[in-house]
Design a protein around this motif. Structure first.
Motif, PDB file in Angstrom:
ATOM      1  N   ARG A 111       0.822  -1.214   0.000  1.00 60.69           N
ATOM      2  CA  ARG A 111       0.000   0.000   0.000  1.00 60.69           C
ATOM      3  C   ARG A 111       0.856   1.263   0.000  1.00 60.69           C
ATOM      4  O   ARG A 111       0.396   2.330  -0.411  1.00 60.69           O
ATOM      5  N   ASP A 139      -8.011  -3.537  -8.059  1.00 59.68           N
ATOM      6  CA  ASP A 139      -7.788  -2.167  -7.607  1.00 59.68           C
ATOM      7  C   ASP A 139      -8.666  -1.140  -8.313  1.00 59.68           C
ATOM      8  O   ASP A 139      -8.597   0.059  -8.001  1.00 59.68           O
ATOM      9  N   PRO A 143     -12.107  -1.014  -4.419  1.00 63.57           N
ATOM     10  CA  PRO A 143     -12.136   0.351  -3.888  1.00 63.57           C
ATOM     11  C   PRO A 143     -13.186   1.235  -4.538  1.00 63.57           C
ATOM     12  O   PRO A 143     -13.619   2.227  -3.939  1.00 63.57           O
ATOM     13  N   THR A 146     -16.494   0.114  -2.660  1.00 64.87           N
ATOM     14  CA  THR A 146     -16.468   0.530  -1.251  1.00 64.87           C
ATOM     15  C   THR A 146     -16.290   2.035  -1.074  1.00 64.87           C
ATOM     16  O   THR A 146     -16.288   2.535   0.056  1.00 64.87           O
ATOM     17  N   GLN A 148     -13.575   3.862  -1.750  1.00 61.38           N
ATOM     18  CA  GLN A 148     -12.250   4.266  -1.277  1.00 61.38           C
ATOM     19  C   GLN A 148     -11.525   5.189  -2.243  1.00 61.38           C
ATOM     20  O   GLN A 148     -10.590   5.886  -1.851  1.00 61.38           O
ATOM     21  N   ILE A 149     -11.912   5.152  -3.524  1.00 60.11           N
ATOM     22  CA  ILE A 149     -11.285   6.053  -4.490  1.00 60.11           C
ATOM     23  C   ILE A 149     -12.366   6.842  -5.218  1.00 60.11           C
ATOM     24  O   ILE A 149     -13.489   6.372  -5.410  1.00 60.11           O
ATOM     25  N   SER A 150     -12.012   8.048  -5.598  1.00 63.05           N
ATOM     26  CA  SER A 150     -12.951   8.950  -6.267  1.00 63.05           C
ATOM     27  C   SER A 150     -13.041   8.632  -7.751  1.00 63.05           C
ATOM     28  O   SER A 150     -12.262   7.842  -8.289  1.00 63.05           O
ATOM     29  N   ASP A 153      -9.744   9.452  -9.475  1.00 59.38           N
ATOM     30  CA  ASP A 153      -8.723   8.435  -9.191  1.00 59.38           C
ATOM     31  C   ASP A 153      -8.997   7.172 -10.000  1.00 59.38           C
ATOM     32  O   ASP A 153      -8.066   6.522 -10.500  1.00 59.38           O
ATOM     33  N   LYS A 154     -10.250   6.810 -10.116  1.00 60.81           N
ATOM     34  CA  LYS A 154     -10.624   5.622 -10.884  1.00 60.81           C
ATOM     35  C   LYS A 154     -10.216   5.778 -12.343  1.00 60.81           C
ATOM     36  O   LYS A 154      -9.607   4.862 -12.926  1.00 60.81           O
TER      37      LYS A 154
END
Length: 279
Positions: A111, A139, A143, A146, A148-150, A153-154
């Motif tokens: 990570r 990845d 995320p 859930t 965890q990434i915007s 970011d995706k």
């Protein structure tokens, strides 16, 4: 990948995605279809066995040739058959030159790096076949579901995956990506089978039920990932996976035809060996 039939029909065309950005709807792909089946389950099982034997011979040639590397990506939801595919399709191959990587959640050390750092360390070397059981696509799935990434970011990760796979291809790696497409009904039956069978119960975790409750979210995440990362150099193939036997036939054929297309050959022999006699 596979060749067209004599009538010109390409049975793979409907299941192959190679156009970046083209919308993908998993609802339009029936997990119960068997496009490459003979129509007889026993015949299909025999076919898998025959293909596995041929793949064993091709892998021996692939390892001797050493001009290529091959990355086989198996991506799919729980119980879609990644382990079963490995046993049926690659199980006859020599352990020399064949390796499987089963990806788990990243460690703290992993990570601390970019998400592809750990992936790049496991890609195949010259003459090697590596199979990813799950992959770097986790990845842009877990995320995303859930939160965890915007969105930004995706999208960056999609672009980075495409660049990464282009790098692999341009440096001699053949990338085969299979998405094992299973129905919700079939997943329920297979999860229940794991619970009911003491020899399979170890595979079941209570968290599997939490993931199952997010079925629709994962279907959407897969659709977005498939659409964004299907490229001419590393296309996706959707494999209808409700039938375990047909799933194995389809992946074995795809791998076999790809390896055949590489024009593999043994290295030039030492001419001094032709008349050598071992005493």
């Amino acid at each position: 990948m596979a060749r067209k039939q004599k009538n010109g029909h390409d049975p793979w065309a409907r299941w192959r995605i190679a156009t970046p950005g083209a919308p993908v709807s998993l609802a339009s792909f029936d997990p119960a279809e068997k496009p490459l089946s003979s129509g007889n389950k026993a015949d299909d099982r025999n076919r898998v066995d025959e293909l596995a034997q041929e793949l064993d011979a091709l892998q021996n040639l692939f390892y001797a040739d050493r001009r290529f590397k091959l990355l086989l990506v198996l991506q799919g939801l729980d119980t879609s058959g990644k382990d079963g595919t490995l046993r049926a399709v690659l199980g006859r191959m020599s352990p020399i030159g064949v390796r499987t990587v089963a990806w788990q959640a990243p460690t703290p050390v992993e990570r601390a790096h970019d998400f592809l750092w750990r992936i790049h360390q496991q890609v195949p070397a010259a003459g090697e076949i590596v199979c990813f059981n799950r992959s770097h696509y986790e990845d842009v799935l877990v995320p995303v579901v859930t939160g965890q990434i915007s969105g930004a970011d995706k999208e960056r990760r999609y672009a980075q995956i495409n660049d990464f796979e282009r790098l692999l291809v341009e440096t001699g790696t053949v990338v085969l990506k299979f998405m094992l497409h299973i129905s919700r009904r079939e997943q329920r039956e297979r999860l229940q089978e794991r619970i009911d069978d003491p020899e399979k119960r170890w595979k079941f975790q209570r968290g599997d039920l939490d993931v199952r409750k997010q079925w629709d979210a994962y279907q959407l995440a897969y659709e977005q990932a498939l659409a964004a990362t299907a490229t001419p150099w590393a296309p996706w193939t959707i494999v209808p996976a409700d039938s375990k036997t047909h799933r194995n036939v389809m992946i074995a054929l795809g791998l076999r035809d790809t390896m055949r297309s590489l024009d593999l050959h043994y290295p030039d022999e030492d001419p001094l060996l032709r008349d050598l006699k071992v005493e």
